[in-house]
Design an enzyme around this catalytic site. Structure first.
Site, PDB file in Angstrom:
ATOM      1  N   LYS A   1       0.839  -1.204   0.000  1.00  0.00           N
ATOM      2  CA  LYS A   1       0.000   0.000   0.000  1.00  0.00           C
ATOM      3  C   LYS A   1       0.873   1.254   0.000  1.00  0.00           C
ATOM      4  CE  LYS A   1      -3.423   2.831   0.218  1.00  0.00           C
ATOM      5  NZ  LYS A   1      -4.457   2.898   1.262  1.00  0.00           N
TER       6      LYS A   1
ATOM      7  N   LYS B   1      -0.309  11.875   5.382  1.00  0.00           N
ATOM      8  CA  LYS B   1      -0.020  10.857   6.402  1.00  0.00           C
ATOM      9  C   LYS B   1       0.616   9.629   5.775  1.00  0.00           C
ATOM     10  CE  LYS B   1      -2.861   7.814   7.301  1.00  0.00           C
ATOM     11  NZ  LYS B   1      -3.093   6.385   6.938  1.00  0.00           N
TER      12      LYS B   1
END
Length: 294
Positions: free
Chosen positions: A171, A239
């Site tokens: 990811k 983030k």
């Protein structure tokens, strides 16, 4: 069909929980803040007042939360998942967190007899609503097989990538490529506009050749209209780029373009754009270029 506790009914989590209901699963939903269970209830799901109530009868627990601190808050402690889940429960964390956090969760859960998969997703809000997410899974093969009916209700592409934490590594790579691609598309838009070119026609050409990408296809309308209603926010991508850069440092991987993209996202967040769609990287290119599209 499974009895599922779904923890985290935000922008992504709510439509995912709804899709699980539509697939015939029994879904208990819980959210850290109130007022997010309406869509779940309308789909036949059951709101839970606490984590303990949600996970008590569940075969599987799914967490879909913003970052590792929230996952740890929900998983650990006297009121957390591990304190109340039955032995043998399968905990599937679909949040995007650091790989090392996923490895720790799997280790802590195993000590309580709880199995864990890290299964972050790509595809944004559209993919969550349409049930077409790409799901990257880390963990034991038998647990991936057990979770197959759940994954099939949520995504179109489900890939077992390796051991615990590896789903999160994949990811992170996804977010790295996506950030660089978004920035490249934004730069191309300003480049074309400053040259006085018909940008819509030019993007047709780009998207039809090797420069084309799913990013350009999905985001071109937003770029052209300066429509930054979020399907995935700059704040969340910022983030994620922190995860990318930290993990790259741990691995000794050099990511020069990724580092620049991370800094440009950080700049956008510092300017107050955290709540905009990540395609709003275009605003930073405009600022650096002294370009006012109006």
């Amino acid at each position: 069909m499974n009895t599922i506790a779904f923890l985290g009914l935000g922008t992504m989590g709510s439509p995912m929980a709804v899709n699980l209901c539509k697939a015939g699963h029994i879904v208990y939903g819980w959210n850290r803040s109130e007022g997010r269970t309406g869509a779940l209830e309308a789909a036949g799901g059951r709101p839970a007042a606490s984590i303990a109530e949600a996970v008590g009868a569940a075969d599987m627990v799914i967490t879909m939360l913003p970052d590792a601190p929230q996952v740890e808050e929900v998983a650990y402690g006297d009121e957390g998942v591990l304190a109340h889940a039955r032995p043998g429960t399968l905990l599937i964390d679909m949040s995007t967190i650091a790989p090392r956090s996923s490895v720790r969760l799997a280790r802590e859960a195993a000590a309580r007899g709880v199995r864990v998969l890290d299964a972050p997703v790509a595809g944004g809000e559209t993919g969550a609503v349409e049930g077409t997410l790409s799901i990257m899974v880390g963990g034991e093969a038998a647990d991936v097989e057990a979770a197959k009916p759940v994954f099939e209700a949520l995504g179109r592409t489900v890939t077992h990538c390796g051991a615990h934490g590896v789903g999160q590594v994949v990811k992170a790579a996804n977010q790295l490529v996506l950030a660089i691609n978004l920035q490249a598309c934004a730069e191309a838009v300003v480049f074309l506009e400053k040259a006085g070119v018909d940008v819509e026609a030019a993007l047709d050409v780009l998207d039809g050749g090797l420069a084309g990408s799913r990013v350009l296809t999905r985001k071109r309308a937003g770029f052209l209209r300066r429509d930054y209603r979020p399907s995935f926010t700059l704040g969340l991508h910022h983030k994620d780029m922190g995860i990318v850069t930290d993990t790259a440092r741990e691995l000794g991987a050099v990511i020069p373009l990724g580092s620049v993209a991370a800094q440009l996202m950080a700049s956008a967040v510092a300017r107050g754009d955290a709540g905009l769609d990540h395609s709003a990287l275009l605003r930073g290119v405009e600022l650096l270029s002294g370009h006012d599209p109006a």
